[in-house]
Each structure stands twice: as C-alpha cells, then as structure tokens.
Enzyme design. Structure first.
Site: not given
Lengths: 298, 298
Positions: B13-14, B204, B206, B237, B246
């Site tokens: 997903r991310d 979470h 990054h 991002c 991430n």
C-alpha cells in the site's frame, strides 16, 4: 544527556579514502565548503602507504594548505610510528592512531596483529608529544570484524586500557563496517567509560546497515561527547560494495538539533557542503537531508 | 522495553502508492515474497479514489486474492465512510482510517478539514463493526505538516481521544513526511499513552531525513508495540521528490534483533522480498540491508 557534542568532519579522509583519487584542488574546494559549516575539527588526511591508499598520497601537500583555516583543529590518521613522524613533520597538531580490535582486519590493513599495533601506542604517543601533537587512539572494528564477526568487548577494553596507560589524549571507538545498533553501542560504552577517567570519548559510525544515526544517538545518550561524520555521507567500506558510508553530517546535525544538543555545525551550510562533495566525486551520496532538505520550522 | 513488536508490512500500500502502477500479477508476486517473511499483518491496499491514487485502483481485485494467505491479517487504508464500505464489501477484516492532524494536508488529501475527518470516526467505526471489521485510526502528519510545520500535540490528542471515545480498536501515529527524531517521538507517545487505555498503539515512520530507524527505536522504547515497515524501504512522499520512503522492513528487523526484541519477520526472507520489490518497480530502493546484507554472527 550532553548539551554539546563535538562533531569532527571526516569527509576529506574517511569520506574520500576509497573514492577514485580527486585532485588536490578539488579537496581544497571540499575543505572550503566544510569550513563554511562552522565545524571546529576536521580530519584532513591520512599519512599511510600511498600505494595502499592512493587517495591520500597528497597528504603533505594538503597539510601545507591547512594554515588558511586557523580556527579549525585539523588531524590526520596514522597507522604506524612512521606515519606519526610524517604527520608531525607536515605540521599537523593532532593525529588519530587506528588500531583494529581483531587480528584478521589488523593484519590485512597494517601487516601487524592487533596486539602488535597496541604495543606501538607508547612509541607513537612519544613521537607525537615530542612535537606537541595530540594523540587520539581509535579502536576500529570495535563491535564487529568483517572477517571474525563480533569483537569481544574484552579486546576493546585491553586496547583502551593500554592507550590510557601510555598517555593518549583522546579515545574513540569505531563501527568500521557499519554493523552496530543501539543496544550494543550503549553496552560497550558503559564498559569503556569507567576505565578512561576524564579522557574524552568519541564515536565513529557508518550507516551501512541503516542504523548509523540510531547508534550515534545511543552513543551520545550513553556519554560519548564526540562524533565523526562526513558531509553527504561520503565514504564507504571496501568490504560492502554499494553500502553507504559515514553517517552524514547534515543528517546528524538535524537529529541533534531536535534533541536540544548544541553543535558547531550549521545545517544549511552542511547541506551545501554535501552538494559540493557530490559534485566533486561525481555520484550520488546517501545523505537524506541533501535530498529532502530541512523541515518547516515555525 | 517490549519483548515483542508486531510489524505490519505496508509495501503493497504505502510502498506502491506513489509508484507508477504495476499490474495485479506483480503485486501478487510481491505479496508472495512478503508472505514468505513470516509477517502476520499486511496492509494490502487502499480503498480510495482511483483517479487520485491510480496505483490502488485494483483494490477489490487484489482483495479477492488474499484468501490464499489465511495466516496473515490483511488490512486496507480508507479515507471515508464510502471507502470503509468498499473495504468491507471486498472482504477485508481490518481497515485503517487515516486522519491528518493539520487542515492544509487534510483538505488537500481528502477534501475535508481535520475536524471534519475526525467527526466521521463514529460512522466509520459503525460501518466496520457492523461487518465484523476492526478499525485502526491513524493520525497522519502527527509531528509535522509539509505545509504548516510542527503539529501541536494537542491536535493529535484531540483526534486520539475522539477515536477512543468512538470505539476504535487500534491507534497509530504517523510521521507522514519523515521529519521526526527520537526526542519528539518519545514526547508525543508519552502524551498519547495515558489517554488510550489498553488500546494498542502503533508507529509509522519514514526515513526521509535519515532518522527513521532511530525514531522507530525510540517509539518502541517509549511503549509502542506495533510498527509499520516496507520491504526495501519502498515508498516515498510526493512532497519530497527523491526522498526515501518507509523504514525498510529488513533494516528494522536487523535493529530489533540486536535489541532482543522478538518479531515474526525473518531477516533473510525480508531481504529477498526487498529484492523482489526492487525488481518489480525497476529502480533502486533505499534499503541498507539489501545492499550490505547481514553481519557475520557467530
């Protein structure tokens, strides 16, 4: 937690060591950018075998230019008494004597076992102090050897104790191949600090396995007051092709600033110097801040 | 310190969110590699606007394949009640509802202010629970907004408190743009934990500014029991071109292993999955372990 950490900029030495040699003029361009960060200590070069480390073959020529920055304390790495003599003769006022904690690495690098290298501390301190040069003993492969695996903390303590007994002015412990993580950082520092009295302890970390900043932060939290870093994260390890190098100065400064730890290095100037380093070596560097920049602060 | 941390794999997903869309067959190849790591939780997709996030347009098709991995708890990100309905209808048993803590980011992303998004928690929890679906409320931009700078902790606490009152099953706080460092991590967690009772708290992070692992480690040290990570460090991002994504699953597992923290993810399998991710997206990934590999352990 300390309120101030001394950052030593090592891009000119550890950063360039395994790069294709760049001209002296390019090194001076990098030095000017590094000096503009406000950093107070710079490891400028190494007095080692030019055939083994061609990128440092211009050590004496570079040393002759350092008088242009009277506010910076310059140092050079040495690996033998002869290197110490050459550094002193070239006008350096500070040297780092590196001793690997494991024999395989030590023999491969300097042709002597770790104990043989340790036995030379006294001679190197004498050479240095006779010329008014200060000595830092650096324990390399302090946590892991690329050949032997984990380094017994006892071996590090033996080197550290010998260095203290023989008059070293400073000490540091180096994660030469970038394998350490916070718990092992704190554990070793807790064992080293009690045997070194008021001698300043530094840490040298590589980001090869992503934990360089986490380890540096753990080191500061555990009592280290000095950290090596390299603009752009310049520098690598010949044993891990493609791996990232020293922790990036600008990434370290970013983290320490948020931790209310004072440093002499200006963040934006360090990012600028990282850009200079990238352009001089002609390839991407692993620095995060060079890509992403500072965050918005209000 | 916790003895176990739950890692949720978010590469599908991310990690893939801002990549050029890859075919469903490629996602299934990545999923197979991820499943082989032993990870127990995977954020598989997002039920959001296909026109805004084309890489997640195949959410329902991907969801139809997840029954092949009965031992993994799959989740999907949603940004609205409609997304929650779609996720439940597609058979997901777990959703993340993301609320940005700052208005500029929130309006840009979902067309609603942070407060408007917060006001929808009750409706989303009702939709989910009516279908037997668990809900995690994720506070995005929990430390910094790319537009507004530092997020007031008060704003995070308002969202967290609302989520608890309206029956969320889990909570997490996200450093959406990769700006946070350990001190601010610990500070916010210390404010959040007292208001959430026994609801599990996740983090979470990054690695956009190099401090992702340092922050994740600080989070675990501060009481977080769940961490998101992405094999290869896949993901970025859109507001920081070229920035890393991430935190890499394999880099995190390496650090946690050295910290005597148990995880369900096998390090070598995670490195293998990172290689699969790299090959599927066709460009380098920021993972350190993918380059350097594990250290020698004896």
């Amino acid at each position: 937690m300390n309120v101030h950490v001394d950052i030593r900029e090592v891009s000119l030495r550890d950063g360039l060591q395994i790069e294709t040699p760049i001209p002296l003029s390019a090194k001076l361009e990098l030095l000017a950018a590094v000096a503009a960060t406000g950093v107070r200590e710079v490891e400028a070069t190494a007095f080692v075998s030019p055939s083994k480390v061609p990128s440092m073959a211009d050590a004496a020529e570079l040393a002759a230019e350092l008088h242009n920055y009277p506010d910076i304390e310059f140092s050079a790495l040495v690996a033998s008494p002869n290197g110490a003599k050459r550094a002193a003769a070239a006008g350096l006022r500070s040297i780092e004597y590196v001793i690997a904690a494991d024999d395989t690495f030590s023999v491969a690098n300097v042709g002597r076992t770790s104990k043989q290298a340790t036995d030379q501390i006294g001679e190197i301190v004498a050479i240095a102090h006779d010329s008014g040069v200060t000595v830092e003993v650096v324990v390399a492969t302090a946590w892991d050897s690329p050949f032997e695996g984990p380094t017994p903390p006892r071996r590090v303590l033996e080197i550290v104790t010998a260095a203290v007994e023989r008059g070293t002015d400073r000490l540091s412990i180096a994660d030469t191949i970038g394998t350490v993580t916070p718990v092992r950082v704190s554990s070793l520092i807790a064992q080293v600090l009690p045997v070194i009295g008021d001698i300043p302890l530094g840490g040298h970390f590589h980001n090869t396995r992503g934990a360089g900043l986490a380890s540096a932060y753990a080191a500061v939290s555990s009592g280290v007051t000095r950290l090596d870093a390299s603009v752009g994260g310049l520098g690598g390890c010949p044993f891990a092709p493609g791996a990232t190098g020293n922790i990036a100065t600008e990434d370290l400064v970013y983290l320490l600033r948020d931790s209310d730890i004072d440093v002499d290095v200006d963040l934006q100037a360090a990012i600028t110097a990282a850009g200079v380093a990238k352009s001089l070596v002609g390839h991407d560097l692993p620095s995060a801040l060079l890509r992403a920049g500072d965050r918005i602060r209000v």
